[in-house]
Design a protein around this motif. Structure first.
Motif, short mmCIF file in Angstrom:
data_model
loop_
_atom_site.label_atom_id
_atom_site.label_comp_id
_atom_site.label_asym_id
_atom_site.label_seq_id
_atom_site.Cartn_x
_atom_site.Cartn_y
_atom_site.Cartn_z
N GLU A 1 0.75 -1.17 0.11
CA GLU A 1 0.21 -0.03 0.02
C GLU A 1 0.99 1.32 0.02
N TYR A 2 1.99 1.17 0.78
CA TYR A 2 2.89 2.36 0.78
C TYR A 2 3.52 2.56 -0.63
N ASP A 3 3.92 1.52 -1.07
CA ASP A 3 4.45 1.38 -2.61
C ASP A 3 3.71 1.92 -3.55
N MET B 1 8.17 9.58 -20.78
CA MET B 1 8.88 9.33 -19.64
C MET B 1 8.15 9.95 -18.42
N LEU B 2 7.91 9.41 -17.24
CA LEU B 2 7.50 9.78 -16.00
C LEU B 2 8.22 9.53 -15.00
N ILE B 3 8.46 10.55 -14.06
CA ILE B 3 9.27 10.39 -12.92
C ILE B 3 8.42 10.55 -11.68
N GLN B 4 8.88 9.68 -10.66
CA GLN B 4 8.08 9.55 -9.34
C GLN B 4 9.16 9.41 -8.28
N VAL B 5 8.74 9.75 -7.20
CA VAL B 5 9.62 9.56 -6.04
C VAL B 5 8.86 8.87 -4.96
N THR B 6 9.71 7.81 -4.30
CA THR B 6 8.84 7.15 -3.52
C THR B 6 10.06 6.77 -2.19
N PRO B 7 10.37 7.91 -1.39
CA PRO B 7 11.26 7.53 -0.51
C PRO B 7 10.94 6.42 0.44
N ASP B 8 12.00 6.00 0.94
CA ASP B 8 11.88 4.63 1.98
C ASP B 8 12.67 5.32 3.17
N PRO B 9 12.06 5.83 4.21
CA PRO B 9 12.46 6.32 5.44
C PRO B 9 13.43 5.62 5.89
N ASN B 10 13.59 4.26 5.65
CA ASN B 10 14.59 3.39 6.26
C ASN B 10 15.70 3.05 5.44
N HIS B 11 15.73 3.96 4.16
CA HIS B 11 17.11 3.88 3.20
C HIS B 11 17.34 5.44 2.63
N LYS B 12 17.47 6.23 3.61
CA LYS B 12 17.70 7.54 3.12
C LYS B 12 18.95 7.48 2.41
N SER B 13 19.90 6.76 2.42
CA SER B 13 21.17 6.88 1.70
C SER B 13 21.04 6.24 0.42
N ALA C 1 10.66 17.44 -4.33
CA ALA C 1 9.49 16.41 -4.19
C ALA C 1 10.09 15.38 -3.15
N TYR C 2 11.32 14.66 -3.30
CA TYR C 2 11.82 13.59 -2.47
C TYR C 2 11.98 13.81 -1.05
N ASN C 3 12.59 15.15 -0.77
CA ASN C 3 12.57 15.75 0.66
C ASN C 3 11.19 15.95 1.13
N LYS C 4 10.14 16.58 0.33
CA LYS C 4 8.96 16.97 0.83
C LYS C 4 8.35 15.57 1.21
N GLU C 5 8.55 14.41 0.50
CA GLU C 5 7.95 13.23 1.14
C GLU C 5 8.37 12.63 2.49
N LEU C 6 9.40 13.15 2.68
CA LEU C 6 10.20 12.85 4.03
C LEU C 6 10.08 14.02 5.14
N ASP C 7 9.15 15.01 4.76
CA ASP C 7 8.78 16.00 5.75
C ASP C 7 9.90 16.96 5.87
N LEU C 8 10.56 17.32 4.71
CA LEU C 8 11.29 18.45 4.78
C LEU C 8 10.80 19.52 3.46
N PHE C 9 10.50 20.48 3.69
CA PHE C 9 9.66 21.13 3.01
C PHE C 9 10.54 22.21 1.85
#
Length: 160
Positions: free
Chosen positions: A17-19, A34-46, A122-130
């Motif tokens: 569901e998260y994915d 082409m389409l770009i999306q970001v799906t950050p994984d908070p457990n793998h920020k690096s 967008a990537y940072n926003k998904e991890l709550d950095l605006f």
């Protein structure tokens, strides 16, 4: 202590569901397909990466490339269960050129930023950095070291 099969199924469903739903579309290019999306994984920020689909519509795409934001490398998932039912996409030389041009381009909807900068925002926003915080997060002295720097250069994706 073993985990019950019911709990394992619940965790797998929540990850699926998260994915599917916790991602942001950054930009699309109908001509380049082409389409770009970001799906950050908070457990793998690096291990930050973007998803590049071979269509301007995710539902019409047949392939997806998971590409590192730090280096010209593909990020391959180890799990075989794929909810999206998309094949791994390894770009041809022409597709790499199109991808790099796409990242350097500005969109009609948001001409202030390149697609690359929008990807970082967008990537940072998904991890709550605006946005304002991300724009202050500059190399070499990061204000928010756990997040992508706004000045992160585009890796040389021709080496993918």
């Amino acid at each position: 202590m073993s985990v019950s099969p019911l709990l394992k199924d619940f965790k797998r469903e929540r990850l699926a569901e998260y994915d599917l739903y916790a991602m942001e579309t950054v930009a699309m290019d109908e001509k380049k397909k082409m389409l770009i999306q970001v799906t950050p994984d908070p457990n793998h920020k690096s291990d930050a990466y973007l998803k590049l689909y071979n269509s301007f519509s995710k539902s019409k795409a047949t392939k997806v490339a998971r590409i590192s934001l730090y280096s010209p490398t593909y990020v391959l998932h180890k799990h075989v269960e794929r909810m999206a039912e998309k094949d791994d996409w390894f770009l041809t030389a022409k597709e790499k050129t199109d991808f790099i041009e796409f990242l350097k381009s500005h969109t009609k909807h948001e001409p202030l930023y390149t697609v690359w900068q929008k990807t970082i925002l967008a990537y940072n926003k998904e991890l709550d950095l605006f946005e304002e915080q991300t724009k202050e997060n500059l190399l070499p002295n990061l204000k928010h070291p756990d997040f992508l720097p706004f000045t992160l250069p585009i890796p040389n994706y021709s080496y993918l």
